[in-house]
Design a protein around this motif. Structure first.
Motif, PDB file in Angstrom:
ATOM      1  N   GLY A 110       0.754  -1.036  -0.147  1.00 32.31           N
ATOM      2  CA  GLY A 110       0.135   0.043   0.153  1.00 32.31           C
ATOM      3  C   GLY A 110       0.903   1.426   0.080  1.00 32.31           C
ATOM      4  N   TRP A 111       0.184   2.411  -0.011  1.00 27.72           N
ATOM      5  CA  TRP A 111       1.058   3.538  -0.320  1.00 27.72           C
ATOM      6  C   TRP A 111       0.911   4.482   0.955  1.00 27.72           C
ATOM      7  N   SER A 112       0.977   3.755   2.283  1.00 30.77           N
ATOM      8  CA  SER A 112       1.282   4.578   3.445  1.00 30.77           C
ATOM      9  C   SER A 112       2.269   5.164   3.634  1.00 30.77           C
ATOM     10  N   PRO A 113       2.137   6.649   3.973  1.00 28.67           N
ATOM     11  CA  PRO A 113       3.668   7.213   4.043  1.00 28.67           C
ATOM     12  C   PRO A 113       4.990   6.943   5.140  1.00 28.67           C
ATOM     13  N   LYS A 114       3.788   6.258   6.157  1.00 29.10           N
ATOM     14  CA  LYS A 114       4.807   5.538   7.137  1.00 29.10           C
ATOM     15  C   LYS A 114       5.864   4.330   6.850  1.00 29.10           C
ATOM     16  N   ASP A 115       5.182   3.762   5.534  1.00 37.25           N
ATOM     17  CA  ASP A 115       5.717   2.476   5.191  1.00 37.25           C
ATOM     18  C   ASP A 115       6.765   2.609   3.820  1.00 37.25           C
ATOM     19  N   LEU A 116       7.041   3.891   3.495  1.00 36.45           N
ATOM     20  CA  LEU A 116       7.887   4.065   2.354  1.00 36.45           C
ATOM     21  C   LEU A 116       9.203   4.075   2.705  1.00 36.45           C
TER      22      LEU A 116
END
Length: 160
Positions: free
Chosen positions: A27-33
């Motif tokens: 997914g596109w979650s900012p915390k996982d980038l």
């Protein structure tokens, strides 16, 4: 040794691919980038160890033609295989066909054999010298002509 430009093109392309794959899966979650970027770098490192860049360039226009032929052939052959499997009256003539390859030995030949293995109705089973051995559901079809067209498009799409 390859010039530096193709290596960097290959490295950046692979990194982008692995990062996009991460984004599709996680997914596109900012915390996982950041984690995704680190995972993509790890995948890139393994990718470069297992399959170093080669001197093959892809030509966009012929590559689009090859992909279009692949998609059309997959749909048509997929329906043909389904009809043959579901209609017992249709006769199959399974067997092996050999095709003389002109794609050079190495990564290009491996990529071509992989491409051909995705075609429904026939499956490359190996090589005998410079000939590709193909298992077919129906040897009465024009398998050799089809593989010849695929090989021609493949050679146009890839450049040494």
């Amino acid at each position: 040794m390859l010039p530096i430009a193709p290596k960097w093109r290959s490295v950046s392309g692979r990194l982008i691919f692995f990062f996009c794959l991460w984004l599709m899966l996680a997914g596109w979650s900012p915390k996982d980038l950041l984690i995704g970027f680190i995972a993509a770098c790890g995948a890139l490192w393994w990718s470069l160890l297992l399959a170093p860049p080669r001197g093959i360039r892809l030509r966009p226009a012929p590559l689009v033609g090859l992909l279009a032929r692949f998609l059309r052939g997959s749909v048509v052959a997929g329906f043909d295989v389904a009809i043959r499997a579901l209609t017992p009256r249709l006769r199959l003539a399974p067997g092996f066909v050999t095709y003389p390859l002109s794609v050079p030995v190495g990564g290009a030949r491996d990529a071509f054999c992989f491409y051909e293995s995705l075609q429904p109705g026939f499956l490359p089973t190996g090589t005998k010298g410079d000939a590709l051995v193909i298992h077919c559901l129906d040897v009465t079809q024009s398998i050799v002509d089809s593989v010849a067209r695929d090989e021609t498009l493949f050679k146009k799409a890839t450049a040494p």
